[in-house]
Design an enzyme around this catalytic site. Sequence first.
Site, PDB file in Angstrom:
ATOM      1  N   CYS A  41      40.922  39.227  29.358  1.00 49.77           N
ATOM      2  CA  CYS A  41      41.595  40.486  29.036  1.00 49.77           C
ATOM      3  C   CYS A  41      40.565  41.579  28.727  1.00 49.77           C
ATOM      4  O   CYS A  41      39.930  42.075  29.646  1.00 49.77           O
ATOM      5  CB  CYS A  41      42.608  40.267  27.915  1.00 49.77           C
ATOM      6  SG  CYS A  41      43.953  41.451  28.004  1.00 49.77           S
ATOM      7  N   GLU A  77      44.305  31.054  27.836  1.00 46.66           N
ATOM      8  CA  GLU A  77      44.217  30.159  26.667  1.00 46.66           C
ATOM      9  C   GLU A  77      45.592  29.751  26.144  1.00 46.66           C
ATOM     10  O   GLU A  77      45.729  28.725  25.480  1.00 46.66           O
ATOM     11  CB  GLU A  77      43.384  30.806  25.551  1.00 46.66           C
ATOM     12  CG  GLU A  77      44.001  32.000  24.830  1.00 46.66           C
ATOM     13  CD  GLU A  77      43.744  33.342  25.502  1.00 46.66           C
ATOM     14  OE1 GLU A  77      43.487  33.367  26.727  1.00 46.66           O
ATOM     15  OE2 GLU A  77      43.814  34.382  24.814  1.00 46.66           O
ATOM     16  N   HIS A 123      45.904  35.917  29.735  1.00 48.77           N
ATOM     17  CA  HIS A 123      45.417  35.033  28.659  1.00 48.77           C
ATOM     18  C   HIS A 123      45.645  33.560  29.025  1.00 48.77           C
ATOM     19  O   HIS A 123      46.648  32.969  28.621  1.00 48.77           O
ATOM     20  CB  HIS A 123      46.131  35.367  27.347  1.00 48.77           C
ATOM     21  CG  HIS A 123      45.723  36.684  26.790  1.00 48.77           C
ATOM     22  ND1 HIS A 123      44.638  36.842  25.964  1.00 48.77           N
ATOM     23  CD2 HIS A 123      46.245  37.919  26.970  1.00 48.77           C
ATOM     24  CE1 HIS A 123      44.500  38.117  25.646  1.00 48.77           C
ATOM     25  NE2 HIS A 123      45.462  38.792  26.246  1.00 48.77           N
TER      26      HIS A 123
END
Length: 544
Positions: free
Chosen positions: A382, A510, A508
């Site tokens: 990001c 993650e 994202h």
Amino acid sequence: MTKHIFVTGGVVSSLGKGLTSASIGMLLEQRGLTIRLQKLDPYINVDPGTMSPYQHGEVYVLDDGSETDLDLGHYERFTNSVLDCNSNFTTGQIYLSVINKERRGEFLGQTVQVIPHITNEIKAALAKPAGENVDVVITEIGGTVGDIESQPFLEAIRQFSLDKGKENCLYIHLTLVPYLKAAAELKTKPTQHSVGLLRQIGIQPDVLICRTERSLSRDERAKIALFCNVHVESVIEEKDKDFSIYEVPLSLVENNLDELIVRKLSLAKAGPLNLDRWRDLLHRLRNPEHEITIAVVGKYAEHRDAYKSIYEALDHAGVHNRAQINIQRIHSETVERDGPERLLSAVDGILVPGGFGERGIEGKVDAVRFARQRGIPYFGICLGMQCAVVEFGRNVLGLERANSTEFDKDNPHPVICLLDEQKTITDKGGTMRLGTQPAKLAPGSRAAQAYGKEEISERHRHRYEFNNQYRQQYAAKGMQVVGSSPDGGLVEIVEIADHPWFVGVQFHPEFKSGPTRSHPLFAGFIAAAVQRRKSRDQGIGERG
Ligand code: GLN
């Protein structure tokens, strides 16, 4: 009928209610049950999206774009529970909904009060994840028993068992049993007081989970049981785990927690417990074949929870690659002050995570330059991707002062600029480009190789984007757009092909990584870092 488990916490905060709730969910799933996890938070913000990571740690984003508490990250990493806008309620959200109803005249002239109107709204929220195919809903109540703020939530869970039947609800209280060095003993009094507070408001916990640094003796458990009015087998020990959070479910199993819950809630559908996958995970964690160091260069380096999902995803990729990862948390302002050479020369990979605001940006850009020029694997997430674009613009394309308009409004080279849809938005809460969006990948790119496919969907949380006017200029010098929205309009992934591993993503990843299913991009990044470490070790060996 769906059964309900309520997890409350006592004595002190930060006891790990989120992890314990997630572990309970995981154990019930491994016994063949379908579960849903949910969290109620006592603060007045409508969601944590407007809170600084210093205040609240990471904001965890769900598929549907809900900005939620980071405990929901544990829920997704430990279980397959579906999570959506019904999985996290705050006091602010509950009140907002009641006040909106009042404005619409839905209360027909009544005085609107905490009991019953707020508590009814909370009870409706508690029931939302339930359903025909859901065996158990586990609801974690944020805060600590005794807080003024959490009282309406506790009152609502008390009433809930009157409505749904006592046999369908289970109250689990997580508490601390501290060890006093001077007395050389574990102290049960705080637990007695905390349960006393719960009983005062009409909740008798069914199960106590005791966080402790030392094992409880049979006598200590009996004492807690007697004073807290529970059976001794319902006093469960949860000893501190230094090695990994993924050990928590196993320690609860050793204390028979899964069996206790199945029996107390008469969950007839429950099968035998299967922990093979989990034990294999711990085996891999304990027996790494490589050791590498990854620098995470961010603004909130000192805050343990600000990049929670990033740290977890790195660990998952470590498990995948059989590598022990030493994470070096580096404050981007330190890079500005001391220069990247001193801080980053010895690392095997550099990751710049997401973020907002100008502070520390130049340090992140310096870290990107260092990674690009030295051939160190780089993963930009990001804001980390946006910094990579800024760095490349300035130092490769020679676009003087190139920047994101988030940090420099009148920039001559706005290589990152506001998304069109964001230009007229002034409200802050819930107004970014949020949640899961599809993207298509360029065949043969590093990203496509990692995913093993060309169509992906990932979660987003941003306002700014790569400025399309610069696409060709970047491509001509080696930074390619290899992922974009299906219509090609928004840049999702950039790569430098002429580099061991340099990938920036606008989304994202993650949030979609789990301990037994590492995210492909994290796995690829760590594989590249392991490779770098190996060749460096060999290089040193040869020279030596
Ligand atoms: N501040 C940047 C934006 O809004 C990046 C956001 C992020 O890293 N989550 O686009």
